[in-house]
Design a protein around this motif. Sequence first.
Motif, mmCIF file in Angstrom:
data_model
loop_
_atom_site.group_PDB
_atom_site.id
_atom_site.type_symbol
_atom_site.label_atom_id
_atom_site.label_comp_id
_atom_site.label_asym_id
_atom_site.label_seq_id
_atom_site.Cartn_x
_atom_site.Cartn_y
_atom_site.Cartn_z
ATOM 1 N N THR A 11 0.899 -1.198 -0.033
ATOM 2 C CA THR A 11 -0.066 -0.165 0.126
ATOM 3 C C THR A 11 0.740 1.192 -0.208
ATOM 4 N N VAL A 12 1.687 1.312 -1.120
ATOM 5 C CA VAL A 12 2.566 2.748 -1.309
ATOM 6 C C VAL A 12 1.432 3.814 -1.915
ATOM 7 N N ARG A 13 1.215 4.747 -1.097
ATOM 8 C CA ARG A 13 0.262 5.940 -1.520
ATOM 9 C C ARG A 13 1.140 6.583 -2.444
ATOM 10 N N GLU A 14 2.128 7.040 -2.302
ATOM 11 C CA GLU A 14 2.835 8.079 -3.454
ATOM 12 C C GLU A 14 4.399 7.961 -3.365
ATOM 13 N N LEU A 15 4.891 8.614 -4.338
ATOM 14 C CA LEU A 15 6.301 8.610 -4.292
ATOM 15 C C LEU A 15 6.568 10.106 -4.323
ATOM 16 N N ARG A 16 7.231 10.866 -3.513
ATOM 17 C CA ARG A 16 7.533 12.293 -3.379
ATOM 18 C C ARG A 16 9.009 12.353 -3.388
ATOM 19 N N GLY A 17 9.636 12.524 -4.641
ATOM 20 C CA GLY A 17 10.858 13.013 -4.597
ATOM 21 C C GLY A 17 11.672 11.776 -4.196
#
Length: 475
Positions: A11-17
């Motif tokens: 459950t990886v919501r997002e990648l940010r940098g």
Amino acid sequence: MTTWGRVEYTTVRELRGPLAVVEGVSGVGWDEFVRITMESGERRHGLVLEVDRELAVVQVLEDTTGMDPAGLRVAFTGAPLRIPVGPDWLGRVCNGRGEPIDGGPPVFGETDAAVSGNPINPVRREPPSEPVLTGVGAIDGLTTLVRGQKLPVFSMAGLPHLELAVQIAAQATAGGEAFSVVFAGMGLTYPDAAFVRDALEERSAAGELVLLLNIADAPVIERTLTPRVALTVAEHLAFTGGRHVLVVLSDMTSYAEALREVSAARGEIPARRAYPGYLYSDLASLYERCGKIRGRPGSVTVLPVLTMPAGDITHPVPDLTGYITEGQIVLSREAHARGVYPPVDALASLSRLMRKGAGPGRTRADHLDVAAQLLAALARARQVRELADLVGQSGLSETDRRYLDFDEAFLQRFVHQSNDELRTLDETLDNAWQVLLTLPRSQLSMLPVALLDTYGAQETSRRTSARNDGKGPAR
């Protein structure tokens, strides 16, 4: 050996940098080491930066480039990042994460240790009391480095701070006792990394050096890890292996900029000049890992090198570093422009622990007196130079003109040396006497009469001998 958790989160919501935000987690703590598996089977690693209920923010050590949130599996170890430690690190060249780049096998150790380290119990700290000699006259003579001290080098863009850091790493000794150097280069260009590696090759081949090279285009997270890996290796070599270890960290401004970049990616509220508000405590967590422990052999001495943007000593990185450390070595544009290497500004530099590690029984009996007289005379020479700029040299007294001669002799005969010259402390102090004795004896009021009689007579004899050698045998 790290034991991986059996639970893998998808459950990886997002990648940010450089960050990955994982939701639905439980039992996860701050600073845990993380394994991330991609759909292709490639594995990357990370550290937990923040946990908020069922949400974990993970900084990915290899960066997030090429990662698809929908295809990731994330496993938490339940423990902080640990690396093997032991004497096998000596002679190795690794990247900022401790992975070999010298063509050799992975580094193995007799045990492992958390890179976050453990603070030294203040009750167990032993006061620094012995010198680390660098072979650089201006440092050994006037700002003596002491075992267990943290003494930064403040520099500016365009000055040879990397050359000075490498020279110290190549030459430093602890008076014949077991000694090692851990050199951590952060944000280096490829030419700079090659220079460091070549210049330190001899010490590395002798099994006295650990070299960690973080290249500027490496993932930013690696740079925040590099000094921690270096200090973890150094602590084991010192407090378990019984060695005196010098840790050279260059450039701490690059480290702080990496910290700022990660902080911005996390969306934290910025403090001074957009650096995170915890910059002081973060730097302290690194610098305070040096020292000596009562009842244990060895010591860890830290020499951080940092560049001051636009030469501003009030910039957050040098400003906070100055609060934590015990003095500073300041490099000067003016001395550099006059062709002096190393371009040390002696009056702006200070080692607060110098009196603990220099003088009778430690270096040489005349060391502290000579250093105090040199600095006093240099301060007077600076005043005379300012006066000469106003009234001209013709308006100066004979004594004042001698101070101008002293100022030039100080830079050219005491400070200046080549970047591969190993100058002994005896040579440094003898040079200091030669420079001081360009002044009238009446101006050397800080030196005991007995020292003046002894070294003044020796210098007079040396000059007479030199004149005779130039004109033929003495008769």
